[in-house]
Design a protein around this motif. Structure first.
Motif, PDB file in Angstrom:
ATOM      1  N   VAL A   1     -55.650  19.399 -52.903  1.00 46.57           N
ATOM      2  CA  VAL A   1     -57.074  20.011 -52.322  1.00 46.57           C
ATOM      3  C   VAL A   1     -57.464  21.263 -53.436  1.00 46.57           C
ATOM      4  O   VAL A   1     -56.686  22.090 -53.596  1.00 46.57           O
ATOM      5  N   ALA A   2     -58.438  20.989 -54.019  1.00 40.85           N
ATOM      6  CA  ALA A   2     -59.021  21.947 -54.998  1.00 40.85           C
ATOM      7  C   ALA A   2     -59.719  23.237 -54.187  1.00 40.85           C
ATOM      8  O   ALA A   2     -60.119  23.044 -53.099  1.00 40.85           O
ATOM      9  N   ALA A   3     -59.279  24.414 -54.951  1.00 44.19           N
ATOM     10  CA  ALA A   3     -59.717  25.557 -54.374  1.00 44.19           C
ATOM     11  C   ALA A   3     -60.304  26.550 -55.545  1.00 44.19           C
ATOM     12  O   ALA A   3     -59.842  26.248 -56.552  1.00 44.19           O
ATOM     13  N   ILE A   4     -61.277  27.254 -55.332  1.00 45.57           N
ATOM     14  CA  ILE A   4     -61.926  28.160 -56.143  1.00 45.57           C
ATOM     15  C   ILE A   4     -61.610  29.500 -55.782  1.00 45.57           C
ATOM     16  O   ILE A   4     -61.635  29.947 -54.522  1.00 45.57           O
ATOM     17  N   ALA A   5     -61.263  30.297 -56.704  1.00 45.46           N
ATOM     18  CA  ALA A   5     -61.075  31.844 -56.436  1.00 45.46           C
ATOM     19  C   ALA A   5     -62.161  32.639 -57.047  1.00 45.46           C
ATOM     20  O   ALA A   5     -62.673  32.257 -58.062  1.00 45.46           O
ATOM     21  N   ILE A   6     -62.742  33.252 -55.973  1.00 46.22           N
ATOM     22  CA  ILE A   6     -63.748  34.096 -56.261  1.00 46.22           C
ATOM     23  C   ILE A   6     -63.461  35.592 -55.892  1.00 46.22           C
ATOM     24  O   ILE A   6     -63.225  35.758 -54.694  1.00 46.22           O
TER      25      ILE A   6
ATOM     26  N   LEU B   1     -48.582  11.804 -52.520  1.00 44.29           N
ATOM     27  CA  LEU B   1     -48.153  12.966 -51.994  1.00 44.29           C
ATOM     28  C   LEU B   1     -49.387  13.918 -52.166  1.00 44.29           C
ATOM     29  O   LEU B   1     -50.306  13.692 -52.665  1.00 44.29           O
ATOM     30  N   GLU B   2     -49.330  14.991 -51.185  1.00 39.75           N
ATOM     31  CA  GLU B   2     -50.326  16.162 -51.207  1.00 39.75           C
ATOM     32  C   GLU B   2     -49.593  17.567 -51.840  1.00 39.75           C
ATOM     33  O   GLU B   2     -48.584  17.767 -50.948  1.00 39.75           O
ATOM     34  N   GLY B   3     -50.161  18.290 -52.435  1.00 39.35           N
ATOM     35  CA  GLY B   3     -49.808  19.444 -52.639  1.00 39.35           C
ATOM     36  C   GLY B   3     -50.093  19.682 -54.288  1.00 39.35           C
ATOM     37  O   GLY B   3     -50.822  19.265 -54.868  1.00 39.35           O
ATOM     38  N   SER B   4     -49.237  20.815 -54.593  1.00 44.13           N
ATOM     39  CA  SER B   4     -49.234  21.039 -56.001  1.00 44.13           C
ATOM     40  C   SER B   4     -48.556  20.036 -56.780  1.00 44.13           C
ATOM     41  O   SER B   4     -47.258  19.628 -56.270  1.00 44.13           O
ATOM     42  N   PRO B   5     -49.115  19.388 -57.950  1.00 41.33           N
ATOM     43  CA  PRO B   5     -48.545  18.239 -58.520  1.00 41.33           C
ATOM     44  C   PRO B   5     -47.083  18.582 -58.959  1.00 41.33           C
ATOM     45  O   PRO B   5     -46.085  17.913 -58.602  1.00 41.33           O
ATOM     46  N   GLY B   6     -46.922  19.617 -59.828  1.00 37.42           N
ATOM     47  CA  GLY B   6     -45.228  19.812 -60.256  1.00 37.42           C
ATOM     48  C   GLY B   6     -44.398  20.012 -59.190  1.00 37.42           C
ATOM     49  O   GLY B   6     -43.268  19.479 -59.344  1.00 37.42           O
ATOM     50  N   GLU B   7     -44.544  20.685 -58.456  1.00 33.08           N
ATOM     51  CA  GLU B   7     -43.928  20.996 -57.183  1.00 33.08           C
ATOM     52  C   GLU B   7     -43.479  19.854 -56.394  1.00 33.08           C
ATOM     53  O   GLU B   7     -42.455  19.444 -55.919  1.00 33.08           O
ATOM     54  N   SER B   8     -44.613  19.060 -56.087  1.00 30.16           N
ATOM     55  CA  SER B   8     -44.293  17.770 -55.085  1.00 30.16           C
ATOM     56  C   SER B   8     -43.510  16.975 -56.032  1.00 30.16           C
ATOM     57  O   SER B   8     -42.465  16.241 -55.419  1.00 30.16           O
ATOM     58  N   ILE B   9     -43.589  16.790 -57.389  1.00 26.97           N
ATOM     59  CA  ILE B   9     -42.713  15.952 -57.956  1.00 26.97           C
ATOM     60  C   ILE B   9     -41.269  16.169 -58.064  1.00 26.97           C
ATOM     61  O   ILE B   9     -40.399  15.573 -57.703  1.00 26.97           O
ATOM     62  N   VAL B  10     -40.982  17.424 -58.241  1.00 31.05           N
ATOM     63  CA  VAL B  10     -39.704  18.080 -58.392  1.00 31.05           C
ATOM     64  C   VAL B  10     -39.028  17.945 -56.928  1.00 31.05           C
ATOM     65  O   VAL B  10     -38.024  17.368 -56.833  1.00 31.05           O
ATOM     66  N   GLN B  11     -39.815  18.336 -55.878  1.00 28.56           N
ATOM     67  CA  GLN B  11     -39.273  18.198 -54.652  1.00 28.56           C
ATOM     68  C   GLN B  11     -38.890  16.695 -53.984  1.00 28.56           C
ATOM     69  O   GLN B  11     -38.043  16.315 -53.730  1.00 28.56           O
ATOM     70  N   TYR B  12     -39.949  15.646 -54.402  1.00 32.48           N
ATOM     71  CA  TYR B  12     -39.706  14.341 -54.069  1.00 32.48           C
ATOM     72  C   TYR B  12     -38.744  13.785 -54.475  1.00 32.48           C
ATOM     73  O   TYR B  12     -37.809  12.954 -53.923  1.00 32.48           O
ATOM     74  N   ALA B  13     -38.339  14.000 -56.068  1.00 39.83           N
ATOM     75  CA  ALA B  13     -37.443  13.492 -56.878  1.00 39.83           C
ATOM     76  C   ALA B  13     -36.118  13.950 -56.265  1.00 39.83           C
ATOM     77  O   ALA B  13     -35.199  13.087 -56.288  1.00 39.83           O
ATOM     78  N   ALA B  14     -36.016  15.234 -55.875  1.00 44.56           N
ATOM     79  CA  ALA B  14     -34.582  15.532 -55.181  1.00 44.56           C
ATOM     80  C   ALA B  14     -34.473  15.104 -54.004  1.00 44.56           C
ATOM     81  O   ALA B  14     -33.296  14.645 -53.463  1.00 44.56           O
ATOM     82  N   GLU B  15     -35.409  14.991 -52.951  1.00 45.49           N
ATOM     83  CA  GLU B  15     -35.082  14.435 -51.699  1.00 45.49           C
ATOM     84  C   GLU B  15     -34.852  13.034 -51.968  1.00 45.49           C
ATOM     85  O   GLU B  15     -33.988  12.371 -50.921  1.00 45.49           O
ATOM     86  N   GLN B  16     -35.362  12.175 -52.887  1.00 44.55           N
ATOM     87  CA  GLN B  16     -35.224  10.810 -52.624  1.00 44.55           C
ATOM     88  C   GLN B  16     -33.971  10.701 -53.758  1.00 44.55           C
ATOM     89  O   GLN B  16     -33.627   9.382 -53.815  1.00 44.55           O
ATOM     90  N   GLN B  17     -33.368  11.401 -54.006  1.00 47.75           N
ATOM     91  CA  GLN B  17     -32.130  11.411 -54.972  1.00 47.75           C
ATOM     92  C   GLN B  17     -32.529  10.403 -56.236  1.00 47.75           C
ATOM     93  O   GLN B  17     -31.691   9.483 -56.479  1.00 47.75           O
ATOM     94  N   CYS B  18     -33.587  10.726 -56.466  1.00 44.56           N
ATOM     95  CA  CYS B  18     -33.859   9.916 -58.205  1.00 44.56           C
ATOM     96  C   CYS B  18     -32.924  10.260 -59.120  1.00 44.56           C
ATOM     97  O   CYS B  18     -32.458  11.508 -59.210  1.00 44.56           O
ATOM     98  N   ASP B  19     -32.705   9.555 -59.910  1.00 45.49           N
ATOM     99  CA  ASP B  19     -31.878   9.885 -61.246  1.00 45.49           C
ATOM    100  C   ASP B  19     -32.587   9.898 -62.516  1.00 45.49           C
ATOM    101  O   ASP B  19     -31.897  10.035 -63.555  1.00 45.49           O
TER     102      ASP B  19
END
Length: 143
Positions: A43-48, A89-107
């Motif tokens: 979800v995009a957010a704008i900092a003002i 997935l939803e969230g920050s792309p980098g964080e979501s990828i790292v977390q999902y890979a760990a949770e799913q035991q990707c090698d």
């Protein structure tokens, strides 16, 4: 067999298409047992000043629908593989990828790299750079 579970980070750009093609080659050559393609919707957010404002709900809905369409294209491309799937997935792309890979035991994580210069990467950030710095899973970076 080389890998039991490959994760591909996919955003529809040319580098991620190459990353997916590389992972499909691994699957076709019996070098992997399972393939998961992930797309991260954020979800995009704008900092003002000192406030953060999210984009209107209608824009968020349109972006979510576009993400679903992108994964339908992926599903069509990987449909011939027996043990392949796509995940939104939803969230920050980098964080979501790292977390999902760990949770799913990707090698193995396969991710495209746009090849941003050092200054552009510093200013804009880079999903692949984040994943490199934060994952313990082996990583294949595809240009």
């Amino acid at each position: 067999m080389g890998f039991s579970h490959i994760l591909v980070a996919y955003d529809g750009g040319v580098p991620s298409i190459r990353a997916l093609d590389t992972a499909i080659d691994f699957m076709q050559n019996n070098q992997a047992a399972q393939l998961t393609v992930v797309h991260v919707h954020s979800v995009a957010a704008i900092a003002i000043a000192d406030s953060i404002v999210t984009v209107p709900a209608s824009v968020q809905r349109d972006e979510f629908l576009q993400a679903q369409e992108l994964l339908k294209e992926v599903d069509d491309k990987i449909s011939f593989l027996l043990s392949a799937r796509s995940v939104l997935l939803e969230g920050s792309p980098g964080e979501s990828i790292v977390q999902y890979a760990a949770e799913q035991q990707c090698d193995l994580i396969v991710i495209g790299n746009r090849g941003l210069g050092a200054i552009r990467e510093f200013v804009m950030g880079s999903v692949s750079h984040y994943v490199i710095q934060h994952t313990s899973v082996p990583l294949l970076l595809v240009k």
